[in-house]
Design a protein around this motif. Structure first.
Motif, PDB file in Angstrom:
ATOM      1  N   GLN A 245      15.719   1.526  18.627  1.00 26.13           N
ATOM      2  CA  GLN A 245      16.732   0.680  19.051  1.00 26.13           C
ATOM      3  C   GLN A 245      16.263   0.273  20.509  1.00 26.13           C
ATOM      4  OE1 GLN A 245      20.564   2.723  19.049  1.00 26.13           O
ATOM      5  NE2 GLN A 245      20.745   2.722  21.306  1.00 26.13           N
ATOM      6  N   VAL A 246      15.293   1.246  20.932  1.00 24.04           N
ATOM      7  CA  VAL A 246      14.744   1.141  22.190  1.00 24.04           C
ATOM      8  C   VAL A 246      14.275  -0.480  22.444  1.00 24.04           C
ATOM      9  CG1 VAL A 246      12.964   1.788  24.006  1.00 24.04           C
ATOM     10  CG2 VAL A 246      13.781   3.348  22.162  1.00 24.04           C
ATOM     11  N   CYS A 247      13.535  -1.122  21.476  1.00 18.29           N
ATOM     12  CA  CYS A 247      12.873  -2.336  21.406  1.00 18.29           C
ATOM     13  C   CYS A 247      13.861  -3.289  20.762  1.00 18.29           C
ATOM     14  CB  CYS A 247      11.775  -2.397  20.587  1.00 18.29           C
ATOM     15  SG  CYS A 247      10.370  -1.361  21.563  1.00 18.29           S
ATOM     16  N   HIS A 248      14.448  -3.152  19.778  1.00 18.21           N
ATOM     17  CA  HIS A 248      15.171  -3.904  18.922  1.00 18.21           C
ATOM     18  C   HIS A 248      16.641  -4.233  19.383  1.00 18.21           C
ATOM     19  CE1 HIS A 248      12.019  -5.209  16.126  1.00 18.21           C
ATOM     20  NE2 HIS A 248      11.778  -3.821  15.995  1.00 18.21           N
ATOM     21  N   GLY A 249      17.153  -3.214  20.156  1.00 18.99           N
ATOM     22  CA  GLY A 249      18.563  -3.304  20.576  1.00 18.99           C
ATOM     23  C   GLY A 249      19.478  -2.419  19.785  1.00 18.99           C
ATOM     24  N   ARG A 250      20.655  -2.272  20.354  1.00 19.84           N
ATOM     25  CA  ARG A 250      21.712  -1.097  19.711  1.00 19.84           C
ATOM     26  C   ARG A 250      22.073  -1.950  18.328  1.00 19.84           C
ATOM     27  NH1 ARG A 250      25.131   2.708  22.120  1.00 19.84           N
ATOM     28  NH2 ARG A 250      26.863   2.784  20.528  1.00 19.84           N
ATOM     29  N   GLN A 251      22.454  -3.164  18.367  1.00 13.74           N
ATOM     30  CA  GLN A 251      22.751  -3.844  17.113  1.00 13.74           C
ATOM     31  C   GLN A 251      21.729  -4.695  16.306  1.00 13.74           C
ATOM     32  OE1 GLN A 251      26.731  -5.577  16.987  1.00 13.74           O
ATOM     33  NE2 GLN A 251      26.559  -5.510  19.408  1.00 13.74           N
ATOM     34  N   ALA A 252      20.435  -4.605  16.854  1.00 14.66           N
ATOM     35  CA  ALA A 252      19.422  -5.160  16.192  1.00 14.66           C
ATOM     36  C   ALA A 252      19.083  -6.288  16.162  1.00 14.66           C
ATOM     37  CB  ALA A 252      19.353  -4.575  14.811  1.00 14.66           C
ATOM     38  N   PHE A 253      19.863  -6.909  17.241  1.00 13.55           N
ATOM     39  CA  PHE A 253      19.885  -8.374  17.476  1.00 13.55           C
ATOM     40  C   PHE A 253      18.958  -8.754  18.215  1.00 13.55           C
ATOM     41  CE2 PHE A 253      24.890  -8.113  16.995  1.00 13.55           C
ATOM     42  CZ  PHE A 253      24.664  -8.659  15.769  1.00 13.55           C
ATOM     43  N   GLY A 254      17.874  -7.780  18.511  1.00 13.68           N
ATOM     44  CA  GLY A 254      16.681  -8.244  19.436  1.00 13.68           C
ATOM     45  C   GLY A 254      16.931  -8.143  20.808  1.00 13.68           C
ATOM     46  N   VAL A 255      15.718  -8.506  21.557  1.00 11.78           N
ATOM     47  CA  VAL A 255      15.749  -8.466  22.908  1.00 11.78           C
ATOM     48  C   VAL A 255      15.222  -9.693  23.522  1.00 11.78           C
ATOM     49  CG1 VAL A 255      15.168  -7.298  25.101  1.00 11.78           C
ATOM     50  CG2 VAL A 255      16.127  -5.942  23.115  1.00 11.78           C
ATOM     51  N   VAL A 256      15.872 -10.509  24.131  1.00 12.20           N
ATOM     52  CA  VAL A 256      15.175 -11.649  24.936  1.00 12.20           C
ATOM     53  C   VAL A 256      15.397 -11.581  26.370  1.00 12.20           C
ATOM     54  CG1 VAL A 256      15.591 -14.174  24.984  1.00 12.20           C
ATOM     55  CG2 VAL A 256      15.839 -13.145  22.892  1.00 12.20           C
ATOM     56  N   ALA A 257      14.213 -11.805  26.971  1.00 14.61           N
ATOM     57  CA  ALA A 257      14.389 -11.778  28.309  1.00 14.61           C
ATOM     58  C   ALA A 257      13.461 -12.930  29.026  1.00 14.61           C
ATOM     59  CB  ALA A 257      13.411 -10.212  29.021  1.00 14.61           C
ATOM     60  N   GLU A 258      14.245 -13.456  30.079  1.00 12.25           N
ATOM     61  CA  GLU A 258      13.973 -14.763  30.707  1.00 12.25           C
ATOM     62  C   GLU A 258      13.444 -15.657  29.702  1.00 12.25           C
ATOM     63  OE1 GLU A 258      10.600 -13.511  33.095  1.00 12.25           O
ATOM     64  OE2 GLU A 258      12.193 -12.213  34.521  1.00 12.25           O
ATOM     65  N   GLY A 259      14.197 -15.840  28.681  1.00 14.01           N
ATOM     66  CA  GLY A 259      14.074 -17.020  27.682  1.00 14.01           C
ATOM     67  C   GLY A 259      12.870 -16.503  26.642  1.00 14.01           C
ATOM     68  N   ARG A 260      12.105 -15.439  26.915  1.00  7.09           N
ATOM     69  CA  ARG A 260      11.304 -14.867  25.769  1.00  7.09           C
ATOM     70  C   ARG A 260      11.625 -13.896  24.935  1.00  7.09           C
ATOM     71  NH1 ARG A 260       5.765 -15.885  29.669  1.00  7.09           N
ATOM     72  NH2 ARG A 260       6.309 -18.093  29.992  1.00  7.09           N
ATOM     73  N   VAL A 261      11.219 -14.065  23.694  1.00  5.44           N
ATOM     74  CA  VAL A 261      11.549 -12.883  22.804  1.00  5.44           C
ATOM     75  C   VAL A 261      10.692 -11.679  23.211  1.00  5.44           C
ATOM     76  CG1 VAL A 261      11.526 -12.096  20.437  1.00  5.44           C
ATOM     77  CG2 VAL A 261      12.197 -14.385  21.210  1.00  5.44           C
ATOM     78  N   VAL A 262      11.265 -10.420  23.570  1.00  2.00           N
ATOM     79  CA  VAL A 262      10.540  -9.320  23.541  1.00  2.00           C
ATOM     80  C   VAL A 262      10.574  -8.592  22.439  1.00  2.00           C
ATOM     81  CG1 VAL A 262      10.626  -6.952  24.956  1.00  2.00           C
ATOM     82  CG2 VAL A 262      11.525  -8.974  26.011  1.00  2.00           C
ATOM     83  N   ALA A 263      11.650  -8.393  21.605  1.00  5.91           N
ATOM     84  CA  ALA A 263      11.562  -7.824  20.486  1.00  5.91           C
ATOM     85  C   ALA A 263      12.452  -8.867  19.456  1.00  5.91           C
ATOM     86  CB  ALA A 263      12.287  -6.474  20.364  1.00  5.91           C
ATOM     87  N   PRO A 264      11.787  -8.885  18.178  1.00  7.90           N
ATOM     88  CA  PRO A 264      12.729  -9.788  17.250  1.00  7.90           C
ATOM     89  C   PRO A 264      13.973  -9.321  16.710  1.00  7.90           C
ATOM     90  CG  PRO A 264      10.773  -8.969  16.355  1.00  7.90           C
ATOM     91  CD  PRO A 264      10.725  -8.612  17.789  1.00  7.90           C
ATOM     92  N   ALA A 265      14.890 -10.163  16.252  1.00 13.31           N
ATOM     93  CA  ALA A 265      16.086  -9.486  15.765  1.00 13.31           C
ATOM     94  C   ALA A 265      15.818  -9.121  14.421  1.00 13.31           C
ATOM     95  CB  ALA A 265      17.007 -10.910  15.719  1.00 13.31           C
TER      96      ALA A 265
END
Lengths: 383, 537
Positions: A245-265
């Motif tokens: 969850q730390v990287c991919h997010g709570r709902q596994a929708f991935g994390v995007v910061a400043e228009g760049r993908v930090v962790a994929p969905a």
């Protein structure tokens, strides 16, 4: 309309449209030719990687990697200027499929985004380490889906149909199944450039054609490889929350910061799709293998087989898009569900986490209160 | 003396019929010249099989159909939609032009033939085809026309075919972009020249039927010019290839080995589609030609000839056949209504292939793709479609079957088309005209399972509003078993009376009585109500 004037108008119109398309095609061809001739602006990752492998035009090519590893120099036929540009473009496509690093959209990576749905997918997410993952001391890592090792097993027989699958067709499967997108034409530059890059990697790592290497595929984890038989959704969810969850997010929708993908969905409209032909096989054996070898990033090989299988089982049950082969209607339904469900899930989760502040927050937005207060959904969330 | 006299007589007969025979042979040659490029293009670019499959279909298929079908204008032969169905069904299974692929193509054809035979043998099945309405067929034909244009785009641009089949609209869009960006410019030029020549020649009424030949000639000449100046290595234009190995007949066997069984089972929906598409087109073409020629040939005979020829053709390395409306229309317009003309077209074709194989070999593939695009465009005929937009119901049916070709696959479209056709034919019957005047509920239309929900809902609301309801069946012509059951249940109620105001005289003269007459009759009926009721059931 069947009067001579009407007929003439129609014919002239048709000819004009055809002429216009021809002019457009000429223009596009010219643009593409210029693009192929111009220098490539490499992404930071590719710049480092290609510099390390000493890619330069010349009559012969000698890999510094091989020299350092084996001690003996291995010379192979070199690359022309055009070849070098193709390899560079191929590397860019793998590292930055969405073109976040591109100075001009569509200029450096050549139209790859058109064939991909969602804003997360990059080849690098599965083909770890820009298609060539190594540890600190430069050893190639097992199960990292190396492109170089894939190239030397270039034309594989498909294990399901028994048909010969050329490297280009295998890329097609990636586009449809993994990047949830559309197929480019097989003669497309996109396919050629990635092939050129994969081929270069195999030369740089001195991999021999026809050999099997551990980094080519993942070692699949079958049910027999686990102590506990069967997969548990609850166990998988708990593990996901703890490890992923730390990287991919709570709902596994991935994390995007400043228009760049930090962790994929892993779920939702941007994830890979569920139409893969070997879907069940993939979920039950290949995906766990991939997780064990490559996840969590930086702590690879820390999960045991059962944990990998549980996590794979959990994430593959999250909502993901349908593909073209399942038909446009199912695709539309899934797309709708994925647009409607995430906010609902968010609401139920926040309501479940802290009922008191959740209700207070929802008090400001009456619509949310109604959705969050449903007992059935709370129960579903609690499970 | 006798034989001499006979010979003399024969000579006279021959002399008498010679002009007619000559006319027939000329029409046959025209037909052969029109069919040849189509046969090659359908087999190579649509079905993904070598060109001789289409040519044999145009020779043997046409001969079988002509011999078995008494209609004088019936012209079978390779068909666009059917060839496309073969390609769509088989491309995911095996690489085209391979031995396995060809075997599957023959199996598919045989299965389609057997299904068609079932349609002939089981009468109600064949009768179902008559229920398929014109808007459904036109919608499907337009959809397939558009689909063909999309499908030939890649060949037009000299690009390799993507083997896996996706949603047609996406194929179209991606192919167009690919042709614009990475298409082979030489191939595009050849295709454009073919297309432009065809379109321009088509504008002259006299040359209309020769447009395709002109187009092919122009495209081939230009491609030969390019090859001569730049070399085949630079132009990279694909050509049809050598046909000289084609003889009179090429025996073959459909693939039914044990290893192939899973794939054979997988192509069953494709076979159903193929069979239905062929029959739809044949029946529709027969129906239209009957109207245009003014004669009548039972479409059942056409189903029989289609089915038998499709059962035989897989053993002769041939594509399946069905009626071709375009070519039938051509025969009709050329003014000769004799089966000799059509049969001779098959023989002409055989001669052409035997002696002109070298010329056919150099026809470039982009030219063939351009021809397919043109045929696809010709399938969308505004004059045929226009009448459907005058009636809202027809518009809906037409648009639905048109869109279903583009949104679903062909199999889905066939299913949607059939369901729509049957729904369309039943819809009017399912909505009987019901009116409530005073305490009389009058039914106009049929009382059957489809219309009962409508009747019942009106009946119950009427019963709630009025006492002593009378149901008038004067204009009710047909009652099925379910209708009878409902009537029996309704009759058990005490507050409902049944009446039928038709008298024998009414039925004979088909005229309405005046209000006074009706009142008098109603009075007469009231005197002996029990007898009336008994006589109804």
């Amino acid at each position: 309309m069947s009067t001579p004037t009407g007929k003439l108008t129609r014919v002239i119109l048709l000819l004009l449209v055809m002429g216009g398309l021809y002019v457009l095609a000429t223009h596009k061809h010219k643009q593409r030719e210029e693009l192929r001739q111009s220098t490539v602006a490499l992404t930071p990752g590719c710049e480092a990687k290609l510099a390390r492998y000493g890619l330069a035009a010349g009559e012969h090519y000698q890999s510094p990697y091989v020299l350092a590893k084996a001690g003996a120099p291995v010379k192979v036929r070199g690359y022309s200027e055009a070849d070098v540009r193709a390899i560079q473009r191929g590397c860019n496509i793998i590292d930055d499929t969405q073109g976040h690093f591109a100075r001009v959209a569509g200029a450096e990576r050549w139209n790859s985004k058109r064939f991909i749905r969602g804003s997360h997918t990059s080849c690098d997410h599965c083909h770890q380490g820009i298609g060539d993952k190594q540890d600190a001391s430069g050893n190639r890592l097992k199960g990292s889906l190396s492109l170089g090792a894939s190239w030397v097993m270039a034309d594989m027989y498909d294990r399901f149909t028994g048909l010969l699958l050329p490297y280009e067709l295998r890329q097609m499967q990636c586009y449809i199944n993994s990047s949830n997108g559309y197929k480019p034409n097989i003669a497309d530059d996109l396919v050629r450039d990635v092939t050129a890059y994969s081929r270069f990697l195999s030369a740089a790592l001195d991999l021999k054609i026809g050999n099997h290497y551990d980094e080519q595929g993942v070692d699949e984890i079958a049910a027999s490889a686990t102590i506990k038989q069967g997969d548990d959704y609850v166990r998988g969810e708990a593990l996901y929350k703890e490890k992923c969850q730390v990287c991919h997010g709570r709902q596994a929708f991935g994390v995007v910061a400043e228009g760049r993908v930090v962790a994929p969905a892993l779920a939702g409209p941007n994830a890979w799709n569920m139409q893969s032909r070997n879907y069940f096989y993939y979920v039950s054996t290949i995906l766990p293998g991939f997780i064990c070898r490559n996840m969590p990033l930086g702590q690879e090989n820390t999960l045991d087989n059962q944990q990998c299988r549980d996590i794979a089982f959990y994430i593959s049950n999250l909502p993901r898009p349908a593909g073209d082969r399942q038909g446009p209607l199912i695709a539309l339904r899934n797309q709708l569900l994925m647009t409607v469900l995430p906010p609902l899930m968010q609401l139920t989760e926040s309501a479940e986490k802290s009922p008191q502040p959740g209700q207070q927050a929802a008090g400001a937005q009456p619509g949310q209160q109604a959705a969050g207060a449903q007992p059935g959904q709370q129960a579903a969330g609690a499970r | 003396m006798r034989p001499f006299a006979l010979a003399l007589k024969d000579k006279a007969v021959v002399a008498q019929h010679w002009p007619q025979l000559q006319g027939n042979l000329v029409v046959g040659l025209t037909l052969a010249l029109v069919t040849l490029p189509q046969a090659v293009a359908f087999s190579v670019t649509l079905a993904g099989v070598p060109p001789h499959f289409g040519i044999y279909a145009a020779i043997w298929g046409v001969l079988f159909c002509t011999l078995l079908n008494p209609s004088r204008v019936f012209h079978g032969g390779p068909n666009t939609a059917m060839s496309a169905t073969i390609g769509i069904t088989l491309l995911p299974l095996a690489p085209p032009f391979g031995a396995e692929y060809m075997g599957y193509a023959l199996t598919l054809g045989l299965m389609a033939g057997l299904i068609q035979l079932a349609f002939y043998l089981v009468r109600p099945l064949g009768r179902m085809l008559d229920l398929i309405s014109e808007p459904v067929i036109n919608g499907m034909i337009c959809g397939i026309g558009l689909f063909l244009i999309f499908k030939s785009l890649t060949t037009f641009g000299g690009l390799p075919l993507n083997t896996e089949v996706e949603w047609p609209l996406w194929i179209a869009w991606q192919s167009l972009l690919a042709v614009l960006e990475i298409g082979n410019m030489h191939a595009i030029q050849v295709g454009m020249i073919t297309l432009i020549t065809c379109v321009i020649v088509q504008q002259f009424a006299r040359l209309r039927n020769w447009a395709i030949l002109f187009g092919i000639a122009a495209g081939t000449l230009y491609s030969e010019y390019l090859t001569a100046t730049l070399g085949l290595d630079n132009t990279l234009i694909e050509q049809i290839g050598n046909l000289s190995s084609i003889g009179f007949v090429s025996p073959s066997l459909p693939l039914f080995s044990q290893e192939a069984m899973p794939d054979v089972i997988a192509i069953v929906p494709g076979a159903v589609t193929l069979a239905l598409l062929g029959l739809f087109q044949t029946v529709a073409a027969m129906r239209r030609m009957n109207r245009k020629v003014g004669g009548y040939t039972d479409s059942r005979k056409a189903i029989f000839s289609d089915a038998v020829s499709n059962c035989l053709l897989p053993f002769l390395s041939s594509l399946p056949t069905c009626a071709s409306f375009n070519r039938m229309w051509l025969v009709h317009r050329l003014g000769i209504h004799s089966r000799i003309a059509i049969a001779s077209s098959a023989l002409w074709l055989l001669l052409l292939v035997l002696f002109l194989a070298q010329l056919i070999a150099i026809i470039p593939m982009p030219t063939m793709a351009a021809i397919i695009m043109l045929l696809g465009a010709n399938m969308i005929n505004w004059e045929d479609i226009k009448p459907h937009f005058k009636d809202r119901r027809e518009t809906v049916v037409f648009m639905a079957s048109f869109l279903s070709v583009l949104l679903l696959d062909l199999f889905g479209a066939v299913i949607v088309g059939s369901v729509l056709a049957i729904a369309y034919s039943k819809w009017a019957q399912a909505h009987p005209n019901i009116s409530l005047r005073g305490n009389v509920l009058k039914l106009r239309g049929n009382l059957y399972y489809g219309s009962l929900p409508v009747v019942e809902s009106t009946f119950h609301s009427a019963v709630a509003r009025t006492r002593d309801l009378t149901i008038d069946f004067s204009d009710c012509y047909y009652i099925d078993q379910e209708g009878v059951r409902w009537l029996a249940a309704t009759r058990a109620r005490h507050d409902v009376t049944f009446t039928d105001r038709r008298s024998g005289e009414d039925r004979r003269h088909g005229e309405r009585r005046t209000e006074g007459d009706r009142k008098r009759m109603a009075g007469r009926r009231r005197e002996r109500p029990d007898r009336r009721k008994r006589s109804e059931f």
